[in-house]
Design an enzyme around this catalytic site. Structure first.
Site, mmCIF file in Angstrom:
data_model
loop_
_atom_site.group_PDB
_atom_site.id
_atom_site.type_symbol
_atom_site.label_atom_id
_atom_site.label_comp_id
_atom_site.label_asym_id
_atom_site.label_seq_id
_atom_site.Cartn_x
_atom_site.Cartn_y
_atom_site.Cartn_z
ATOM 1 N N TYR A 81 1.122 -1.047 -0.076
ATOM 2 C CA TYR A 81 0.322 -0.170 -0.423
ATOM 3 C C TYR A 81 0.884 1.015 0.348
ATOM 4 C CZ TYR A 81 -4.016 2.664 1.144
ATOM 5 O OH TYR A 81 -5.158 3.985 1.705
ATOM 6 N N CYS A 82 0.687 2.053 -0.919
ATOM 7 C CA CYS A 82 1.548 2.880 -0.804
ATOM 8 C C CYS A 82 2.900 2.720 -0.840
ATOM 9 C CB CYS A 82 1.297 4.017 0.250
ATOM 10 S SG CYS A 82 1.771 5.956 -0.209
ATOM 11 N N LEU A 83 3.943 3.566 -0.066
ATOM 12 C CA LEU A 83 5.229 3.812 0.296
ATOM 13 C C LEU A 83 5.585 1.978 -0.041
ATOM 14 C CD1 LEU A 83 7.693 4.611 -0.351
ATOM 15 C CD2 LEU A 83 7.875 5.121 2.100
#
Length: 360
Positions: free
Chosen positions: A59-61
């Site tokens: 998720y994301c980074l």
């Protein structure tokens, strides 16, 4: 709970979360996070469930970190991954979103000086520039309600999760800004792991990528660019309503959500993102008012959150799950790693799944 949903549908789920660094961790690098975080977790999963490939999600980074690991594994012949899922995660930083407004050589150098003094980057320092970018949406309505009107909104589970902040080590965040946001090294084949260049184009496993329509931290068109990077892999892309958080964290039984989904086969030329949006099948129920997401985002302190998990176990067709169609009737459909279609795997009962947490 995504973990509960996966466990209830027969997956073994292994979750890792971010270490919340102190000044003593100032020298942890992005490579440390890959090697001692993600790769160590994969090793633990393989020890618990040997000889099985792993469905990995970030998720994301955390998704950027997963893509780096997947590319390095593919280049070295490591075949432990079966699929890769990216939630609001950017791999090609040609379009870096609103964050790029604050990212140039001078700004990064100033930020590095600040982080070295503190020993870490505090999440409040990360969120404020993003709030200021859209102050009329996120900052002033919050001040108006809470400071001038004295209105206090009750805590929700999503808001509690979003305000559970984590800091970032100076070296790791500097690596991310310089090598990904500014340099775009992974997408352009310049990133090195163990003195060997790796490239996202080495990834051949099926990819499931999710972008959110109102996400200004990781714009959905930036997430969509994964199509051009993994031309030899099947890519299923989902465009949801909502923002960076509400576009991802949503119960699949929620009748107030909508999304578009389509799959591009391995070797197929990707279409323009806007053309994809026009052509992709759209599942639309009663869309939540955008103000709900805006209010939640404004109250949250964490704008660049990144939790990731890996799921292992493949004695059953784990691409199959129970879902509800628009009429509410149960039906089988392929899950977050491929096309929506009837499942041919039968009604085999899965054993109870274990949940194991690993701290990085």
């Amino acid at each position: 709970s995504l973990v509960k949903y996966l466990v209830d549908n027969g997956h073994r789920v292994f979750a890792i979360s971010w270490k919340n660094p102190t000044a003593e961790d100032r020298d942890l690098s992005f490579e440390d996070y890959r090697r001692s975080g993600l790769m160590a977790a994969l090793k633990a999963v393989s020890a618990i469930i040997p000889d099985r490939q792993i469905h990995a999600a970030g998720y994301c980074l955390g998704g950027t970190l997963l893509a780096l690991a997947a590319a390095a594994m593919a280049g070295s012949g490591d075949a432990r991954l079966k699929t890769m899922t990216l939630f609001a995660a950017q791999v090609d930083f040609t379009e870096a979103g609103d964050l790029s407004t604050f990212i140039d050589e001078d700004q990064v150098s100033s930020l590095e000086d600040l982080m070295q003094v503190q020993g870490y980057l505090d999440t409040r320092q990360l969120v404020l520039p993003l709030l200021l970018l859209r102050a009329s949406e996120f900052l002033w309505p919050l001040l108006l309600r809470q400071y001038l009107l004295g209105e206090r909104e009750s805590m929700t589970d999503l808001l509690a999760w979003r305000t559970d902040a984590t800091r970032l080590p100076p070296r790791m965040y500097s690596d991310y800004l310089r090598r990904f946001v500014l340099g775009n090294d992974l997408a352009e084949g310049r990133y090195e792991v163990d003195n060997r260049r790796v490239c996202a184009r080495d990834i051949k496993v099926p990819v499931f990528a999710v972008g959110a329509l109102d996400d200004f931290i990781v714009p959905w068109r930036a997430v969509y660019r994964i199509h051009a990077l993994v031309e030899d892999a099947e890519v299923t892309f989902v465009l949801t309503d909502g923002d960076h958080h509400t576009g991802i964290i949503a119960d699949p039984r929620d009748q107030q959500r909508s999304f578009s989904i389509a799959t591009t086969g391995a070797g197929e030329a990707p279409v323009d993102p806007d053309a994809w949006r026009q052509a992709a099948p759209h599942r639309h129920q009663r869309r939540q008012h955008r103000a709900v997401g805006v209010a939640n985002l404004a109250r949250a302190e964490v704008m660049l959150s990144a939790d990731q998990f890996v799921t292992g176990g493949d004695h059953h067709d784990t691409r199959c799950r129970e879902a509800h169609d628009d009429t509410g009737a149960d039906r089988r459909q392929q899950s977050d790693v491929g096309r929506s279609q009837p499942c041919s795997c039968g009604d085999e009962e899965l054993s109870a799944a274990d949940v194991v947490a690993h701290g990085t």
